[in-house]
Design an enzyme around this catalytic site. Structure first.
Site, mmCIF file in Angstrom:
data_model
loop_
_atom_site.group_PDB
_atom_site.id
_atom_site.type_symbol
_atom_site.label_atom_id
_atom_site.label_comp_id
_atom_site.label_asym_id
_atom_site.label_seq_id
_atom_site.Cartn_x
_atom_site.Cartn_y
_atom_site.Cartn_z
ATOM 1 N N GLY A 1 16.404 65.210 11.236
ATOM 2 C CA GLY A 1 17.572 64.274 10.877
ATOM 3 C C GLY A 1 17.694 63.446 11.900
ATOM 4 O O GLY A 1 16.889 63.421 12.959
ATOM 5 N N GLY B 1 14.050 55.926 17.295
ATOM 6 C CA GLY B 1 14.255 54.431 17.663
ATOM 7 C C GLY B 1 15.752 54.254 17.819
ATOM 8 O O GLY B 1 16.125 53.462 18.674
ATOM 9 N N ASP B 2 16.533 54.845 16.877
ATOM 10 C CA ASP B 2 17.991 54.566 17.099
ATOM 11 C C ASP B 2 18.518 55.191 18.369
ATOM 12 O O ASP B 2 19.417 54.562 19.043
ATOM 13 C CB ASP B 2 18.803 55.075 15.947
#
Ligand code: RIB
Length: 308
Positions: free
Chosen positions: A290, A254-255
């Protein structure tokens, strides 16, 4: 003289502890996993790094502790060329942390502790007023105190920037705030919190997006789970493509989307092109364990777009 920024990010900065296992543990259950990562994270910091990796001039406004974890967050941002002069240090409160769990299908769940993020005040944002001058896009989220988020929007708008809101974590928002947003990008749960619409399919995703536009946002990108995202604005609608890549970890996807969208808007690209670019960036981010480690560089996004 302060440079003009393409993207100013106002948001959270954490240290992430990521553990991967066969599945996500049920309440009360202990499970043994097979991979672990400790790394800088937090939506704001991730989005700043994501935009910088795509070639944007980026400044972050946020707050970390005066501890070793805060040092690690600062180092990670500096190594990507992000301006950290307004990532303030809180000598009384530790840096925020996030405990991220990932299953073998790449699905995640995250429990975080706010730490110094909770002490990012409107005054801290005002202290950073210089980086908003001339900024093209201000990108913010709801994971910081509301006053800080509102101040970021106010300063961004008064400087002529476009405002992109990643409405995480999902909260109801009043129409006065939504009316100040150029693009909002909720996932399924966030869209439900914002609109009350339960997203089950493309039609319900479209309904949620339509409601957000009626309430004042200029454009909405609403996730319809694994059916893709609808991008709706006053003059049009497109379904963004889904890129079929094997997912390892959804953390940070999403980032990657929000930062790529912000970069394209800063470059003046039309919304459909920005949305397609952002979808490709998000898909790439699911292929690496990550959050910050998974955020793609521009060449990788362009290659995926060219070969899909
Ligand atoms: O969006 C991913 C981020 O959410 C992680 O880096 C974690 O810090 C949480 O805030």
């Amino acid at each position: 003289m302060t440079p003009v920024y393409d993207v100013v990010v106002v948001g959270k900065a954490n240290i992430d502890y990521v553990a991967r296992g066969p599945r996500l543990p049920a309440p009360g259950e202990g499970l043994t996993g097979d991979a672990f990562q400790e790394a800088a994270g937090g939506k704001g910091a991730n989005q700043a790094v994501g935009a910088a990796r795509l070639g944007a001039r980026v400044a972050i406004v946020g707050r970390v502790g005066g501890d070793a974890r805060g040092d690690a967050v600062v180092r990670a941002l500096q190594s990507e060329g992000v301006d950290v002069r307004h990532l303030s240090r809180d000598r009384e409160t530790p840096t925020g942390v996030a405990l991220c769990q990932v299953d073998e299908l790449g699905r995640k769940q995250i429990l975080s502790s706010m730490g110094a993020n909770a002490r990012l005040s409107a005054a801290c944002v005002r202290d950073a007023a210089e980086v908003f001058r001339g900024a093209r896009v201000v990108l913010t989220q709801l994971g910081i105190p509301r006053d800080a988020c509102l101040e970021a929007i106010r300063l961004g708008r008064s400087g002529g920037a476009r405002i992109v809101l990643d409405p995480a974590p999902g909260l109801p928002l009043e129409d006065e705030l939504l009316a100040q947003i150029d693009v909002v990008r909720p996932n399924v749960l966030e869209a439900q919190a914002l609109t009350g619409v339960r997203i089950r399919d493309r039609q319900t995703a479209r309904e949620a997006a339509q409601q957000l536009l009626r309430r004042g946002v200029k454009a909405a990108v609403v996730q319809a789970a694994n059916l893709g995202d609808v991008l709706l604005w006053r003059d049009g609608e497109v379904w963004l493509p889904r890129f079929e890549l094997t997912p390892i970890d959804a953390t940070g996807a999403g980032d990657a989307f929000s930062s790529a969208l912000a970069v394209c808007l800063a470059e003046g690209k039309p919304l459909p092109e920005a949305g397609r670019f952002a979808s490709a960036a998000a898909a790439l981010a699911t292929t690496v364990l990550g959050a910050q480690s998974s955020l793609p560089r521009r060449a990788a996004v362009l290659q995926l777009l060219a070969t899909s």
